[in-house]
Write a protein that holds these residues in place. Structure first.
Motif, PDB file in Angstrom:
ATOM      1  N   SER A   1       0.818  -1.211   0.000  1.00 50.94           N
ATOM      2  CA  SER A   1       0.000   0.000   0.000  1.00 50.94           C
ATOM      3  C   SER A   1       0.857   1.268   0.000  1.00 50.94           C
ATOM      4  O   SER A   1       0.372   2.345  -0.355  1.00 50.94           O
ATOM      5  CB  SER A   1      -0.920   0.010   1.228  1.00 50.94           C
ATOM      6  N   ALA A   2       2.123   1.143   0.386  1.00 54.06           N
ATOM      7  CA  ALA A   2       3.020   2.301   0.399  1.00 54.06           C
ATOM      8  C   ALA A   2       3.680   2.478  -0.960  1.00 54.06           C
ATOM      9  O   ALA A   2       3.957   1.507  -1.669  1.00 54.06           O
ATOM     10  CB  ALA A   2       4.095   2.112   1.470  1.00 54.06           C
ATOM     11  N   ARG A   3       3.952   3.726  -1.306  1.00 53.43           N
ATOM     12  CA  ARG A   3       4.627   4.005  -2.570  1.00 53.43           C
ATOM     13  C   ARG A   3       6.018   3.379  -2.594  1.00 53.43           C
ATOM     14  O   ARG A   3       6.710   3.330  -1.580  1.00 53.43           O
ATOM     15  CB  ARG A   3       4.725   5.515  -2.795  1.00 53.43           C
ATOM     16  N   GLU A   4       6.409   2.951  -3.770  1.00 54.07           N
ATOM     17  CA  GLU A   4       7.667   2.213  -3.925  1.00 54.07           C
ATOM     18  C   GLU A   4       8.886   2.989  -3.410  1.00 54.07           C
ATOM     19  O   GLU A   4       9.737   2.395  -2.722  1.00 54.07           O
ATOM     20  CB  GLU A   4       7.841   1.803  -5.392  1.00 54.07           C
ATOM     21  N   PRO A   5       9.052   4.280  -3.722  1.00 46.49           N
ATOM     22  CA  PRO A   5      10.264   4.954  -3.236  1.00 46.49           C
ATOM     23  C   PRO A   5      10.377   4.953  -1.708  1.00 46.49           C
ATOM     24  O   PRO A   5      11.480   4.799  -1.165  1.00 46.49           O
ATOM     25  CB  PRO A   5      10.105   6.375  -3.775  1.00 46.49           C
ATOM     26  N   ILE A   6       9.244   5.115  -1.026  1.00 44.98           N
ATOM     27  CA  ILE A   6       9.276   5.143   0.437  1.00 44.98           C
ATOM     28  C   ILE A   6       9.493   3.732   0.977  1.00 44.98           C
ATOM     29  O   ILE A   6      10.292   3.516   1.899  1.00 44.98           O
ATOM     30  CB  ILE A   6       7.973   5.756   0.984  1.00 44.98           C
TER      31      ILE A   6
ATOM     32  N   PHE B   1      20.913   5.835  -1.985  1.00 46.16           N
ATOM     33  CA  PHE B   1      19.604   5.486  -1.424  1.00 46.16           C
ATOM     34  C   PHE B   1      18.789   6.742  -1.127  1.00 46.16           C
ATOM     35  O   PHE B   1      17.557   6.742  -1.229  1.00 46.16           O
ATOM     36  CB  PHE B   1      19.780   4.642  -0.146  1.00 46.16           C
ATOM     37  N   VAL B   2      19.478   7.827  -0.774  1.00 41.85           N
ATOM     38  CA  VAL B   2      18.798   9.104  -0.558  1.00 41.85           C
ATOM     39  C   VAL B   2      18.307   9.670  -1.889  1.00 41.85           C
ATOM     40  O   VAL B   2      17.163  10.136  -2.009  1.00 41.85           O
ATOM     41  CB  VAL B   2      19.751  10.109   0.135  1.00 41.85           C
ATOM     42  N   ASP B   3      19.165   9.609  -2.906  1.00 45.81           N
ATOM     43  CA  ASP B   3      18.792  10.122  -4.223  1.00 45.81           C
ATOM     44  C   ASP B   3      17.553   9.422  -4.765  1.00 45.81           C
ATOM     45  O   ASP B   3      16.650  10.057  -5.324  1.00 45.81           O
ATOM     46  CB  ASP B   3      19.944   9.945  -5.220  1.00 45.81           C
ATOM     47  N   MET B   4      17.499   8.101  -4.599  1.00 42.90           N
ATOM     48  CA  MET B   4      16.370   7.344  -5.140  1.00 42.90           C
ATOM     49  C   MET B   4      15.062   7.725  -4.458  1.00 42.90           C
ATOM     50  O   MET B   4      14.011   7.819  -5.102  1.00 42.90           O
ATOM     51  CB  MET B   4      16.632   5.842  -5.026  1.00 42.90           C
ATOM     52  N   LEU B   5      15.115   7.968  -3.147  1.00 34.87           N
ATOM     53  CA  LEU B   5      13.911   8.395  -2.439  1.00 34.87           C
ATOM     54  C   LEU B   5      13.444   9.758  -2.937  1.00 34.87           C
ATOM     55  O   LEU B   5      12.284   9.932  -3.314  1.00 34.87           O
ATOM     56  CB  LEU B   5      14.174   8.461  -0.933  1.00 34.87           C
TER      57      LEU B   5
ATOM     58  N   ASP C   1      14.271  11.514  -5.631  1.00 34.34           N
ATOM     59  CA  ASP C   1      13.901  11.542  -7.049  1.00 34.34           C
ATOM     60  C   ASP C   1      12.527  10.913  -7.279  1.00 34.34           C
ATOM     61  O   ASP C   1      11.782  11.332  -8.172  1.00 34.34           O
ATOM     62  CB  ASP C   1      14.944  10.805  -7.890  1.00 34.34           C
ATOM     63  N   GLY C   2      12.191   9.911  -6.468  1.00 35.69           N
ATOM     64  CA  GLY C   2      10.889   9.280  -6.603  1.00 35.69           C
ATOM     65  C   GLY C   2       9.746  10.144  -6.117  1.00 35.69           C
ATOM     66  O   GLY C   2       8.621  10.038  -6.601  1.00 35.69           O
ATOM     67  N   LEU C   3      10.040  11.026  -5.147  1.00 35.33           N
ATOM     68  CA  LEU C   3       9.003  11.895  -4.584  1.00 35.33           C
ATOM     69  C   LEU C   3       8.975  13.276  -5.225  1.00 35.33           C
ATOM     70  O   LEU C   3       7.929  13.944  -5.204  1.00 35.33           O
ATOM     71  CB  LEU C   3       9.209  12.037  -3.071  1.00 35.33           C
ATOM     72  N   VAL C   4      10.121  13.707  -5.742  1.00 38.35           N
ATOM     73  CA  VAL C   4      10.215  15.031  -6.366  1.00 38.35           C
ATOM     74  C   VAL C   4      10.824  14.850  -7.758  1.00 38.35           C
ATOM     75  O   VAL C   4      11.972  15.238  -8.007  1.00 38.35           O
ATOM     76  CB  VAL C   4      11.076  15.990  -5.516  1.00 38.35           C
ATOM     77  N   PRO C   5      10.094  14.237  -8.682  1.00 40.62           N
ATOM     78  CA  PRO C   5      10.653  13.995 -10.016  1.00 40.62           C
ATOM     79  C   PRO C   5      10.942  15.306 -10.735  1.00 40.62           C
ATOM     80  O   PRO C   5      10.194  16.268 -10.637  1.00 40.62           O
ATOM     81  CB  PRO C   5       9.547  13.209 -10.729  1.00 40.62           C
ATOM     82  N   GLY C   6      12.077  15.330 -11.427  1.00 40.23           N
ATOM     83  CA  GLY C   6      12.432  16.536 -12.179  1.00 40.23           C
ATOM     84  C   GLY C   6      13.102  17.608 -11.358  1.00 40.23           C
ATOM     85  O   GLY C   6      13.335  18.719 -11.846  1.00 40.23           O
ATOM     86  N   GLY C   7      13.446  17.299 -10.113  1.00 41.01           N
ATOM     87  CA  GLY C   7      14.132  18.285  -9.276  1.00 41.01           C
ATOM     88  C   GLY C   7      13.162  19.232  -8.600  1.00 41.01           C
ATOM     89  O   GLY C   7      11.955  19.046  -8.592  1.00 41.01           O
TER      90      GLY C   7
ATOM     91  N   ARG D   1      17.011  17.197  -3.573  1.00 39.50           N
ATOM     92  CA  ARG D   1      17.958  16.071  -3.595  1.00 39.50           C
ATOM     93  C   ARG D   1      19.294  16.459  -2.968  1.00 39.50           C
ATOM     94  O   ARG D   1      19.822  15.735  -2.112  1.00 39.50           O
ATOM     95  CB  ARG D   1      18.176  15.603  -5.033  1.00 39.50           C
ATOM     96  N   ASP D   2      19.858  17.600  -3.360  1.00 40.14           N
ATOM     97  CA  ASP D   2      21.159  18.010  -2.824  1.00 40.14           C
ATOM     98  C   ASP D   2      21.061  18.429  -1.364  1.00 40.14           C
ATOM     99  O   ASP D   2      21.985  18.197  -0.575  1.00 40.14           O
ATOM    100  CB  ASP D   2      21.743  19.141  -3.666  1.00 40.14           C
ATOM    101  N   ALA D   3      19.954  19.061  -1.000  1.00 39.55           N
ATOM    102  CA  ALA D   3      19.777  19.468   0.392  1.00 39.55           C
ATOM    103  C   ALA D   3      19.735  18.255   1.314  1.00 39.55           C
ATOM    104  O   ALA D   3      20.389  18.221   2.365  1.00 39.55           O
ATOM    105  CB  ALA D   3      18.495  20.295   0.539  1.00 39.55           C
ATOM    106  N   VAL D   4      18.978  17.228   0.915  1.00 37.62           N
ATOM    107  CA  VAL D   4      18.862  16.029   1.746  1.00 37.62           C
ATOM    108  C   VAL D   4      20.177  15.255   1.747  1.00 37.62           C
ATOM    109  O   VAL D   4      20.609  14.727   2.774  1.00 37.62           O
ATOM    110  CB  VAL D   4      17.696  15.149   1.265  1.00 37.62           C
TER     111      VAL D   4
END
Length: 305
Positions: free
Chosen positions: A71-76, A127-131, A133-139, A173-176
């Protein structure tokens, strides 16, 4: 309507799992959806939780993701169920910032001294980038208008809350990535000509950065802080005993500004379950479950005091 801020402190894999359980308890206790916080501020492990919440993920989805439920989104779900390595790649080289270490010595900050003396980390933070990018596509940034991500300037120790007014412009992405740049574990991140590391090298939560906002209440969920002498394993206490007094001072500053503070920390039973290595994936689900079981009681007891 109550104006609330939400502070999400550092904690790695294990502390992050405990934090999700604690957030579930906080929501039920306050009858409050944390996504409606007026400002969300996250540091290190708390920065990824802030990203999820700022991107609109309910805490219930974060709990489902920890358990690997579809039930949870894949990136999370992937972020929680496939955490990074228990130990870092072996760093090498000279101390990453003698200036930070000397500044920490002057300020009597054990955290800054250790951060400055540590060599630059070599582990891959993909692993941070993938999360993100999955939640904020396109930066860009998450939808919540006041999601702040805390990192520290490697040279000076000055904290920056990316996403806040006046902070350098940067993609989420860079901030996180910067906020997760644990000294000696992950490499510093260059933003606007400066190198940044984990904000936890200075403060576990940076709650004081909210003191000027005139909030009615601030909820702090801090896996790496303790209150009232509650500590866990001896090795882990070296960090916990350095972080806790800093947060205590920040809370006093918030309270002096007229803001009510609700602090949530692990208690002794939870610390025993969480263990001494906050990146140990074997402790992730036990940490979540002990928070779900114990934090509601802690909140009820504090409400009676």
């Amino acid at each position: 309507m109550t104006k609330r801020g939400l502070v999400l402190g550092c904690g790695g894999t294990v502390g992050g799992a405990w934090q999700v359980g604690a957030l579930s308890a906080v929501e039920e206790f306050l009858d409050w959806d944390v996504r409606t916080a007026d400002v969300i501020i996250g540091t290190s492990g708390g920065s990824t939780a802030a990203t999820m919440i700022g991107a609109g993920a309910p805490v219930s989805e974060m709990v489902d993701a920890q358990f690997g439920r579809p039930s949870a989104r894949e990136p999370i779900r992937t972020f929680f169920t496939k955490p990074p390595s228990t130990i870092p790649a072996i760093p090498f080289g000279l101390p990453s910032s003698v200036g930070l270490a000397l500044g920490g010595l002057r300020r009597r900050s054990r955290l800054e001294i250790l951060a400055g003396l540590a060599p630059a980390g070599r582990s891959n933070p993909d692993f941070v980038d993938m999360l993100v990018d999955g939640l904020v596509p396109g930066g860009g940034w998450v939808d919540h208008p006041a999601t702040w991500i805390v990192a520290a300037d490697l040279a000076t120790g000055k904290r920056v809350a990316f996403g806040s007014p006046g902070a350098p412009s940067v993609d989420m992405r860079d901030a996180v990535r910067a906020s997760w740049a644990i000294p000696g574990w992950y490499p510093p991140v260059k933003i606007a000509g400066r190198r940044y590391i984990d904000g936890g090298a200075v403060s576990t939560g940076s709650a004081d950065l909210l003191a000027h906002l005139g909030l009615d209440e601030v909820v702090i969920v801090a896996p790496m802080a303790s209150q009232g002498g509650e500590f866990g394993h001896r090795a882990e206490n070296l960090i916990r005993t350095a972080m806790s007094p800093v947060l205590h001072r920040e809370v006093k500053l918030l309270e002096a500004s007229g803001t009510r503070v609700i602090r949530v920390h692990p208690t002794v039973p939870e610390l025993r379950t969480m263990g001494m290595n906050y990146m140990d994936p074997r402790r992730r689900l036990p940490a979540l479950e002990t928070a779900l079981a114990n934090v509601p009681n802690t909140l009820r007891k504090e409400a009676l005091q």
